[in-house]
Design a protein around this motif. Structure first.
Motif, PDB file in Angstrom:
ATOM      1  N   THR A  54       0.853  -1.192   0.000  1.00 17.33           N
ATOM      2  CA  THR A  54       0.000   0.000   0.000  1.00 17.33           C
ATOM      3  C   THR A  54       0.886   1.237   0.000  1.00 17.33           C
ATOM      4  O   THR A  54       1.872   1.277   0.725  1.00 17.33           O
ATOM      5  N   ASP A  91       0.728   7.685   3.244  1.00 15.96           N
ATOM      6  CA  ASP A  91       1.350   7.765   4.580  1.00 15.96           C
ATOM      7  C   ASP A  91       0.387   7.517   5.737  1.00 15.96           C
ATOM      8  O   ASP A  91       0.732   6.821   6.681  1.00 15.96           O
ATOM      9  N   TYR A  92      -0.792   8.134   5.664  1.00 20.01           N
ATOM     10  CA  TYR A  92      -1.682   8.120   6.825  1.00 20.01           C
ATOM     11  C   TYR A  92      -3.098   7.705   6.448  1.00 20.01           C
ATOM     12  O   TYR A  92      -3.649   8.194   5.463  1.00 20.01           O
ATOM     13  N   GLY A  93      -3.659   6.836   7.261  1.00 19.76           N
ATOM     14  CA  GLY A  93      -5.068   6.475   7.128  1.00 19.76           C
ATOM     15  C   GLY A  93      -5.789   6.917   8.393  1.00 19.76           C
ATOM     16  O   GLY A  93      -5.282   6.700   9.498  1.00 19.76           O
ATOM     17  N   LYS A 104      -8.203   4.730   1.549  1.00 20.53           N
ATOM     18  CA  LYS A 104      -6.783   4.423   1.327  1.00 20.53           C
ATOM     19  C   LYS A 104      -5.918   5.487   2.008  1.00 20.53           C
ATOM     20  O   LYS A 104      -6.369   6.624   2.215  1.00 20.53           O
ATOM     21  N   PRO A 105      -4.666   5.129   2.352  1.00 23.91           N
ATOM     22  CA  PRO A 105      -3.796   6.120   3.014  1.00 23.91           C
ATOM     23  C   PRO A 105      -3.454   7.283   2.087  1.00 23.91           C
ATOM     24  O   PRO A 105      -3.364   7.106   0.877  1.00 23.91           O
ATOM     25  N   VAL A 146      -4.690  14.241   3.568  1.00 22.64           N
ATOM     26  CA  VAL A 146      -5.441  14.133   4.826  1.00 22.64           C
ATOM     27  C   VAL A 146      -6.177  15.444   5.101  1.00 22.64           C
ATOM     28  O   VAL A 146      -7.357  15.456   5.460  1.00 22.64           O
ATOM     29  N   HIS A 151      -3.642   5.605  11.280  1.00 20.98           N
ATOM     30  CA  HIS A 151      -2.707   4.554  10.870  1.00 20.98           C
ATOM     31  C   HIS A 151      -1.512   5.191  10.161  1.00 20.98           C
ATOM     32  O   HIS A 151      -1.696   6.036   9.281  1.00 20.98           O
ATOM     33  N   ASN A 170       1.585   4.261   7.781  1.00 19.01           N
ATOM     34  CA  ASN A 170       2.090   3.208   6.900  1.00 19.01           C
ATOM     35  C   ASN A 170       3.580   2.984   7.176  1.00 19.01           C
ATOM     36  O   ASN A 170       4.400   3.881   6.961  1.00 19.01           O
ATOM     37  N   TYR A 174      -2.516  -4.386   7.725  1.00 14.79           N
ATOM     38  CA  TYR A 174      -2.292  -3.248   6.814  1.00 14.79           C
ATOM     39  C   TYR A 174      -0.822  -2.841   6.658  1.00 14.79           C
ATOM     40  O   TYR A 174      -0.516  -1.992   5.835  1.00 14.79           O
ATOM     41  N   SER A 197       0.657  -1.287   9.055  1.00 17.52           N
ATOM     42  CA  SER A 197       0.641   0.035   9.709  1.00 17.52           C
ATOM     43  C   SER A 197       0.687  -0.129  11.223  1.00 17.52           C
ATOM     44  O   SER A 197       0.400  -1.204  11.747  1.00 17.52           O
ATOM     45  N   GLU A 225      -1.142   1.795  14.547  1.00 21.45           N
ATOM     46  CA  GLU A 225      -2.365   2.590  14.716  1.00 21.45           C
ATOM     47  C   GLU A 225      -2.304   3.404  16.004  1.00 21.45           C
ATOM     48  O   GLU A 225      -2.177   2.839  17.089  1.00 21.45           O
TER      49      GLU A 225
END
Lengths: 192, 280
Positions: free
Chosen positions: B13, B16-18, B56-57, B63, B92, B94, B174, B176, B178
């Motif tokens: 994936t 960077d961030y989810g 998706k991140p 963001v 999250h 990554n 994932y 990741s 969290e």
């Protein structure tokens, strides 16, 4: 942490778990609504043999309690809380406690664990005296993080043997690779 | 060294961030196009409660755009968001392409700052069973120690550590880690600030070779200076009172990871030909 918005939700998180009231660990027996609508809890003091009593939840501290070594029977056990999902309790109970060496924490009574929550431990000298006595004690903790065994091994959080205690005079030699623990040990010894 | 993706087999994936936002309130949006997936969350208890999940991140700019979109949607629906004790925001990060040492240096950075950061996240988040700090539930540190000592991630692949404020279980689904600490709030600027704080921490952690190296810097600098060094772009968001003591006390807690592990040998392949366990 602050309290809960409904008695029903509070009950689902607190009943049969340990929280604190006036700094003392207590077991929550029940949760209900008081006359003026505030949430109340029925609690039992784990430090004394008093009957249960009811207090407003707002007077209680539901933050997780401090754990560490517990002196139980003839040994010291390092216990901690697990941040587990399949528990869903705010307070402490047997299901969310883990023993560092894999022992079943249910073997330790809540009232014994309460001593650790309160930070109530024998002094270092008292530990040495009892380890040297005919009681055949294997290991004793003198605070949350440190314990000594009959052979004079000084343990830190049950994970590390950080040094050796001379069981005749209490002198301690810390291993070179454990100098990082020295400050914590000295502070805890001074506090005791 | 192997990457986290090599070690966990997580599906590749990018981004960077989810972000996942749990919300309780009134007149909440039920559809949010392709920017947010709207899901039912069983941990929330009120009649109107949703979890908004990024499909998706994204990078920091992405963001920000997604949060702005949600903010506009709140306004359009005249939404009321309750700051409920049950609702949280999960971020999250990554880490698929990182190695274990980078991951642990980042985690150690967080643990040193954890008490200050969780205080910032809100009074109902400190000690909350859904996002317990290492000081509340120390078992997470023991599992990290076991992981590093045995060179095997299996100790983190367990639901027993899922409700830590820094959750490692998502490594396996994932790739990741969290961050579960942030409160559910209708003020999406605060959520964006939280992601920026995490980004600050991430970028700074890359400057240190290992948790050991990081801890040496903290000892040398002192707690407050270290805090400002780690969060160069976001430290102004915090009240400075109490940070020195809080950082020092949290650092002591994580010494067992920083100093209890031989970081130089971690990148060396095992000489035991029967051992399958290696991060090298």
């Amino acid at each position: 942490m602050r309290g809960y918005d409904t008695a029903e939700y509070a009950a689902s998180r607190l009943v049969e778990t340990i929280i604190r009231h006036d700094g003392i660990p207590v077991m929550v027996q029940s949760v209900g609504n008081g006359v003026n609508g505030e949430i109340t809890v029925g609690i039992t003091n784990l430090m004394e043999d008093d009957p249960s009593y009811i207090v407003p939840l707002s007077e209680c501290d539901i933050n997780p309690v401090s754990l560490g070594y517990v002196n139980h029977k003839k040994s010291a056990h390092y216990i901690m809380r697990a941040p587990m999902r399949r528990d869903w309790r705010q307070g402490l109970r047997m299901l969310n406690i883990v023993d560092a060496e894999g022992m079943n924490p249910r073997l330790i009574p809540y009232r014994t664990i309460a001593q650790t929550i309160m930070g109530s431990f024998p002094s270092f000298k008292s530990c040495l005296d009892r380890l040297n006595s005919k009681e055949k004690i294997e290991e004793m903790a003198f605070n949350r993080d440190f314990a000594v065994n009959r052979e004079g091994d000084m343990k830190y959080k049950s994970l590390f043997t950080i040094g050796k205690v001379d069981m005749t005079n209490g002198n301690l030699l810390i291993g070179d690779n454990f100098n990082w623990v020295r400050e914590a040990l000295e502070e805890q010894m001074e506090a005791a | 060294m192997k990457t986290i993706r090599d070690l966990t087999g997580a599906k590749r994936t990018t981004g960077d961030y989810g972000v996942e936002i749990e919300v309780e309130g009134k007149r909440l949006p039920r559809t949010l196009g392709e920017v947010w997936r709207v899901e039912k969350d069983n941990s929330l208890k009120t009649a109107e409660a949703w979890e908004y999940v990024m499909p998706k991140p994204l990078d920091l700019i992405g963001v920000k755009k997604a949060l702005d979109y949600l903010s506009m949607s709140y306004v359009a629906h005249n939404s009321e968001v309750d700051e409920s004790i049950r609702a949280g925001v999960h971020v999250h990060v990554n880490v698929q392409e990182w190695n274990i040492k980078q991951l642990m240096t980042f985690a150690t950075t967080y643990y040193i700052l954890e008490d200050v950061l969780m205080n910032w996240c809100g009074p109902d988040r400190e000690g909350n069973l859904f996002c317990l700090r290492a000081k509340d539930a120390e078992y997470i540190l023991f599992q990290l120690y076991k992981t590093l000592n045995s060179r095997n991630l299996k100790h983190l692949n367990n639901d027993v550590i899922r409700y830590a404020s820094l959750n490692f279980l998502s490594l396996f689904s994932y790739g990741s880690v969290e961050f579960r600490g942030m409160r559910g709030t209708g003020n999406l600027d605060i959520i964006y600030d939280w992601v920026r704080i995490i980004d600050d921490m991430k970028q700074s952690s890359f400057k240190y070779d290992s948790p050991n190296d990081l801890m040496a810097a903290m000892s040398g600098d002192g707690g407050l200076t270290f805090f400002e060094t780690i969060l160069p772009n976001t430290h102004h968001l915090f009240e400075k009172k109490g940070i020195e003591e809080s950082v020092r006390s949290a650092a002591r807690r994580v010494q067992m990871i920083a100093f209890g592990i031989d970081w130089t040998s971690l990148s060396t392949p095992s000489i035991n030909i029967f051992s399958q366990e290696s991060f090298a």
